[in-house]
Design an enzyme around this catalytic site. Structure first.
Site, PDB file in Angstrom:
ATOM      1  N   LYS A  82       4.971  -1.700   3.944  1.00 13.18           N
ATOM      2  CA  LYS A  82       3.516  -1.941   3.960  1.00 13.18           C
ATOM      3  C   LYS A  82       3.225  -3.404   3.631  1.00 13.18           C
ATOM      4  CE  LYS A  82       3.356  -0.275  -0.836  1.00 13.18           C
ATOM      5  NZ  LYS A  82       3.013   0.865  -1.693  1.00 13.18           N
ATOM      6  N   TYR A 123      -6.594 -32.673  -9.092  1.00  4.91           N
ATOM      7  CA  TYR A 123      -7.985 -32.349  -9.434  1.00  4.91           C
ATOM      8  C   TYR A 123      -8.165 -32.200 -10.938  1.00  4.91           C
ATOM      9  CZ  TYR A 123      -9.250 -31.352  -4.588  1.00  4.91           C
ATOM     10  OH  TYR A 123      -9.510 -31.438  -3.253  1.00  4.91           O
TER      11      TYR A 123
HETATM   12  C1  LIG Z   1       4.237   1.186  -2.316  1.00  8.75           C
HETATM   13  C2  LIG Z   1       4.677   2.593  -2.499  1.00  8.75           C
HETATM   14  C3  LIG Z   1       6.035   2.895  -2.706  1.00  8.75           C
HETATM   15  C4  LIG Z   1       7.092   1.824  -2.890  1.00  8.75           C
HETATM   16  O1  LIG Z   1       7.042   1.318  -4.210  1.00  8.75           O
HETATM   17  P1  LIG Z   1       8.112   0.249  -4.735  1.00  8.75           P
HETATM   18  O2  LIG Z   1       7.825   0.148  -6.182  1.00  8.75           O
HETATM   19  O3  LIG Z   1       7.819  -1.024  -4.010  1.00  8.75           O
HETATM   20  O4  LIG Z   1       9.457   0.777  -4.417  1.00  8.75           O
HETATM   21  C5  LIG Z   1       6.402   4.227  -2.733  1.00  8.75           C
HETATM   22  N1  LIG Z   1       5.488   5.210  -2.612  1.00  8.75           N
HETATM   23  C6  LIG Z   1       4.172   4.959  -2.459  1.00  8.75           C
HETATM   24  C7  LIG Z   1       3.208   6.084  -2.335  1.00  8.75           C
HETATM   25  C8  LIG Z   1       3.728   3.645  -2.412  1.00  8.75           C
HETATM   26  O5  LIG Z   1       2.409   3.395  -2.274  1.00  8.75           O
END
Ligand SMILES: *Cc1c(COP(=O)(O)O)cnc(C)c1O
Length: 374
Positions: free
Chosen positions: A36, A260
């Protein structure tokens, strides 16, 4: 040639991280790679392919659009969309042939009306994360029953939950697992082939009892430590290097300032290197006066404010590096290395946010252990 800002992604590291995690799984559980948010900033399609080469059985994303992006890139593996799906997004998810998560009967009804081909459904029990899913075992079972009864458009594929504290509280993880177990047992009775899954990266590494039929690993496949320490201790290899180069070197006399707000005023004559990378690239402004940069195998302090397009680095009393020298914000130079975890700790966040924060302006370049991709 030096690039203003570059994220180099070593797909060899992704393959090895997936293979390593898979070897640690109990009883033939599968690993699905979580890609994702553009594979946590690494780039979804190339990472998905590398993860599949490393042995991932499928992919997981948060949104329908992300599933569509993978399909657009020619990825044919199973894809689970883990997030909520609005009516507007549903056709995109269905067109991508994604597996979907459900926790209320209304959504199933909507699905049954819209689906033209069988959709695989994972029913989510909220065992303590308190976001998506139903907290009621009876409701989760009712949703599963509805999926089973719906006819050929819906296929009951899995039972899932998500841990809130796998990185820092194993006791609460155990509580959640205990709440999940009866749900899985009950579903298996009705549909023996369902796949039960709960573990994220942290649970995968620290609690084999959570592996069940499948683990959903994100951060660890990118070579970060889900417990926020050093990925080395798990044998994980960071896949991403974020680099820039020294565009200018000049002397700040005692009392001269850089950047800045004149946040940095040279206490004595100091050579300053300017690197053309800034918060427009994802170098968070909170790292102002609070970061180090690797140049020519040494660590130098970032001084003054991070600007949108530049940062300034203090070299000391001598102009010890040359214009054009490569600089690493995340990565390795000689004996020195800087991890996303280290940057995250400095600004009170986690590696996930540092990686996702690398902006679209930064080109991603892919290789496999330094070799160009086939
Ligand atoms: C993002 C997510 C994961 C993966 O989590 P990590 O800590 O990056 O391994 C797994 N399950 C769900 C439902 C998630 O949203």
């Amino acid at each position: 040639m030096a690039r203003r800002a570059l994220a180099r992604v070593n797909l060899g590291a992704i393959e090895r991280n997936v293979a390593l995690l898979k070897r640690g799984l109990r009883g033939g559980a599968q690993l699905w790679a979580v890609v994702k948010a553009g594979a946590y900033g690494h780039g979804a399609v190339p990472v998905a392919r590398a993860a599949l080469r490393g042995g991932a059985g499928g992919l997981a994303v948060a949104t329908a659009e992300e599933a569509a992006e993978l399909r657009g890139g020619g990825v044919q593996a199973p894809i689970l969309v883990m997030g909520a799906i609005s009516g507007e997004e549903l056709p995109v998810a269905l067109h991508a042939g994604a597996e979907l998560v459900a926790w209320d009967e209304r959504f199933l009804d909507q699905l049954a009306r819209s689906a033209t081909a069988p959709v695989r459904i994972h029913v989510k029990l909220d065992t303590g994360m308190g976001r998506l899913g139903t907290r009621e075992l009876s409701e989760a079972l009712a949703v599963a029953g509805r999926a089973l009864a719906a006819g050929p458009q819906l296929e009951l594929a899995g039972a899932m939950t998500h841990f809130a504290t796998a990185d820092d509280d194993p006791e609460y993880l155990a509580v959640q697992l205990d709440r999940f177990t009866p749900f899985v047992a009950e579903l298996r009775e009705r549909s023996p082939r369902i796949v039960a899954h709960a573990a994220n990266s942290a649970a995968t590494l620290r609690e084999p009892g959570s592996h069940l039929d499948l683990v959903r690993c994100g951060i660890a496949i990118y070579g970060c430590d889900p417990m926020h320490e050093d990925p080395d201790r798990h044998g994980l290899e960071p896949a991403l290097e974020l680099s820039s180069y020294v565009a200018a070197v000049k002397l700040a006399r005692a009392g001269d300032s850089a950047g800045y707000g004149r946040r940095f005023i040279a206490p004595a004559d100091t050579w300053i290197a300017t690197l053309p990378i800034g918060y427009g690239d994802g170098i968070r402004r909170a790292l102002s006066d609070n970061c180090e940069v690797l140049i020519a195998g040494r660590r130098y302090p970032l001084v003054g404010a991070v600007s949108m397009d530049n940062i300034t680095v203090a070299l000391g009393a001598r102009p010890s590096v040359e214009v054009g020298a490569p600089a690493a914000l995340i990565g390795r130079q000689g004996e020195e290395r800087q991890t996303a975890e280290q940057l995250a700790r400095r600004i009170g966040t986690i590696s996930y946010e540092v990686l996702c924060g690398i902006s679209a302006r930064v080109p991603r370049r892919y290789d496999r252990d330094g070799e160009p991709l086939q």
